[in-house]
Design a protein around this motif. Structure first.
Motif, PDB file in Angstrom:
ATOM      1  N   THR A 174       0.735  -1.313  -0.085  1.00  0.00           N
ATOM      2  CA  THR A 174      -0.143   0.119   0.040  1.00  0.00           C
ATOM      3  C   THR A 174       0.875   1.330  -0.076  1.00  0.00           C
ATOM      4  OG1 THR A 174      -0.236  -0.053   2.619  1.00  0.00           O
ATOM      5  CG2 THR A 174      -1.884  -1.233   1.301  1.00  0.00           C
ATOM      6  N   LYS A 175       0.329   2.314  -0.617  1.00  0.00           N
ATOM      7  CA  LYS A 175       0.906   3.696  -0.661  1.00  0.00           C
ATOM      8  C   LYS A 175      -0.005   4.668  -0.330  1.00  0.00           C
ATOM      9  CE  LYS A 175       4.905   2.451  -3.942  1.00  0.00           C
ATOM     10  NZ  LYS A 175       5.425   2.858  -5.111  1.00  0.00           N
ATOM     11  N   TYR A 176       0.401   5.579   0.461  1.00  0.00           N
ATOM     12  CA  TYR A 176      -0.558   6.639   0.611  1.00  0.00           C
ATOM     13  C   TYR A 176       0.470   8.158   0.543  1.00  0.00           C
ATOM     14  CZ  TYR A 176      -2.933   3.398   3.506  1.00  0.00           C
ATOM     15  OH  TYR A 176      -3.806   2.220   4.063  1.00  0.00           O
ATOM     16  N   VAL A 192      -4.411   9.505   1.952  1.00  0.00           N
ATOM     17  CA  VAL A 192      -5.215   9.098   0.640  1.00  0.00           C
ATOM     18  C   VAL A 192      -4.496   7.867   0.040  1.00  0.00           C
ATOM     19  CG1 VAL A 192      -6.358   9.701  -1.738  1.00  0.00           C
ATOM     20  CG2 VAL A 192      -6.364  11.279   0.217  1.00  0.00           C
ATOM     21  N   ASN A 193      -5.127   6.898  -0.349  1.00  0.00           N
ATOM     22  CA  ASN A 193      -4.503   5.859  -1.054  1.00  0.00           C
ATOM     23  C   ASN A 193      -4.057   5.778  -2.585  1.00  0.00           C
ATOM     24  OD1 ASN A 193      -7.517   5.572  -1.893  1.00  0.00           O
ATOM     25  ND2 ASN A 193      -6.816   3.705  -2.603  1.00  0.00           N
ATOM     26  N   PRO A 204     -11.553  -4.077  -5.033  1.00  0.00           N
ATOM     27  CA  PRO A 204     -13.008  -2.937  -5.278  1.00  0.00           C
ATOM     28  C   PRO A 204     -12.601  -1.515  -4.972  1.00  0.00           C
ATOM     29  CG  PRO A 204     -12.759  -3.950  -3.098  1.00  0.00           C
ATOM     30  CD  PRO A 204     -11.619  -4.616  -3.746  1.00  0.00           C
ATOM     31  N   CYS A 205     -11.342  -1.208  -4.224  1.00  0.00           N
ATOM     32  CA  CYS A 205     -11.048   0.199  -4.034  1.00  0.00           C
ATOM     33  C   CYS A 205      -9.935   0.997  -4.817  1.00  0.00           C
ATOM     34  CB  CYS A 205     -10.956   0.375  -2.581  1.00  0.00           C
ATOM     35  SG  CYS A 205     -12.172  -0.398  -1.555  1.00  0.00           S
ATOM     36  N   PRO A 206     -10.202   1.505  -5.872  1.00  0.00           N
ATOM     37  CA  PRO A 206      -9.207   2.124  -6.767  1.00  0.00           C
ATOM     38  C   PRO A 206      -8.456   3.190  -5.849  1.00  0.00           C
ATOM     39  CG  PRO A 206     -11.187   2.113  -7.875  1.00  0.00           C
ATOM     40  CD  PRO A 206     -11.673   1.609  -6.489  1.00  0.00           C
ATOM     41  N   PRO A 207      -7.389   3.619  -6.772  1.00  0.00           N
ATOM     42  CA  PRO A 207      -6.607   4.694  -6.030  1.00  0.00           C
ATOM     43  C   PRO A 207      -7.466   6.108  -5.671  1.00  0.00           C
ATOM     44  CG  PRO A 207      -5.424   3.778  -7.744  1.00  0.00           C
ATOM     45  CD  PRO A 207      -6.598   3.370  -7.694  1.00  0.00           C
ATOM     46  N   CYS A 233     -16.077   2.405  -2.643  1.00  0.00           N
ATOM     47  CA  CYS A 233     -15.603   1.097  -3.501  1.00  0.00           C
ATOM     48  C   CYS A 233     -16.512   0.444  -4.331  1.00  0.00           C
ATOM     49  CB  CYS A 233     -15.088   0.204  -2.349  1.00  0.00           C
ATOM     50  SG  CYS A 233     -13.558   0.969  -1.264  1.00  0.00           S
ATOM     51  N   LYS A 234     -15.927  -0.331  -5.226  1.00  0.00           N
ATOM     52  CA  LYS A 234     -16.993  -1.052  -6.504  1.00  0.00           C
ATOM     53  C   LYS A 234     -17.605  -2.007  -5.550  1.00  0.00           C
ATOM     54  CE  LYS A 234     -14.097   0.501  -9.935  1.00  0.00           C
ATOM     55  NZ  LYS A 234     -13.109   0.132 -11.297  1.00  0.00           N
TER      56      LYS A 234
END
Length: 264
Positions: A174-176, A192-193, A204-207, A233-234
């Protein structure tokens, strides 16, 4: 009476001109009245919002309240939103006890250093201390880098934009992006991702669809710490995205809070 008039005039100036709070307000003055008794009695309040009510309601009075309110993750009606808030009342004497320090004279600058000490998050425990949340954690120079750089802890954090990499026990790499605002009595950190969030090859959770806020306010002999999760998220067939996000965000915020208390 004179004291009330003076504080009222300062508040009017803040609303009119956006002045930062240069003096410490009390817990009673910043916490929404409907939550005050429960917060002082229990030390913590958690609120998970339904998909029909996604507005933040526990943000304390702060120079950065509007920043949080106006910087929301955009919601797609086809997606699964999750919004939650945490509010903590933290006497400075409790921090001193947990950190093993003799003095309880902590400032917002101390809190600022803690939340820029990304490398110290390695080994952070969660799930009641049974598992390690972050196997790796460090500051990086930019979103495209994977190489660690020293934590940026010098000076005031106001206006800084940092980036970090974390090897998450659940989500893997993961990066933020971390944005900071700071004045004499308040600190706001927003995560923020930058990479998709997911498990078992499902993302399901894009940047840009996961935002976490941490607001710390110095109230003299205590801190009030507000945290919020804002996600969109999708939908994924046969996968309860909302339940996963709720469990995940709740575990993480609790872990971050407990970790914070022993970093001073």
């Amino acid at each position: 009476m004179k004291k009330l008039i003076v504080k009222f005039l300062f508040f009017v100036l803040y609303l009119s001109f956006g002045f930062s709070f240069a003096f410490a307000l009390t817990v009673e003055e910043i916490v929404p009245e409907k939550y005050l008794s429960e917060l002082k009695e229990n030390g913590m309040i958690y609120l998970s919002h339904s998909k029909e009510d996604l507005q933040f309601s526990m943000i304390p009075v702060s120079s950065y309240k509007e920043t949080i309110e106006n910087s929301r993750v955009e919601k797609n009606p086809k997606n699964i939103p999750f919004v939650a808030e945490f509010l903590y009342y933290v006497p400075k004497t409790m921090i001193a006890e947990k950190s093993g320090t003799e003095s309880a004279d902590f400032t917002i600058q101390d809190v600022s250093v803690v939340f820029r000490s990304i490398s110290k998050m390695v080994g952070m425990k969660y799930h009641e201390g049974k598992e390690i949340l972050y196997k790796k954690s460090y500051t990086i120079a930019n979103p495209d880098s994977n190489d660690p750089i020293p934590d940026v802890i010098e000076g005031n954090a106001d206006g800084r934009e940092l980036y970090c990499y974390q090897k998450d026990n659940t989500y893997g790499d993961t990066k933020y992006r971390l944005n900071y605002k700071q004045n004499e009595t308040e600190l706001l950190v927003t995560f923020v991702n930058l990479l998709p969030f997911g498990i078992m090859g499902i993302y399901p959770c894009p940047p840009g669809t996961i935002k976490m806020n941490i607001l710390a306010i110095d109230c003299g002999d205590s801190f009030v710490i507000y945290m919020s999760a804002d996600t969109d998220c999708k939908k994924v067939a046969l996968f309860n995205v909302r339940k996963q996000m709720e469990e995940s965000m709740t575990d993480r915020f609790k872990a971050i809070y407990e970790w914070c208390l022993v970093q001073f």
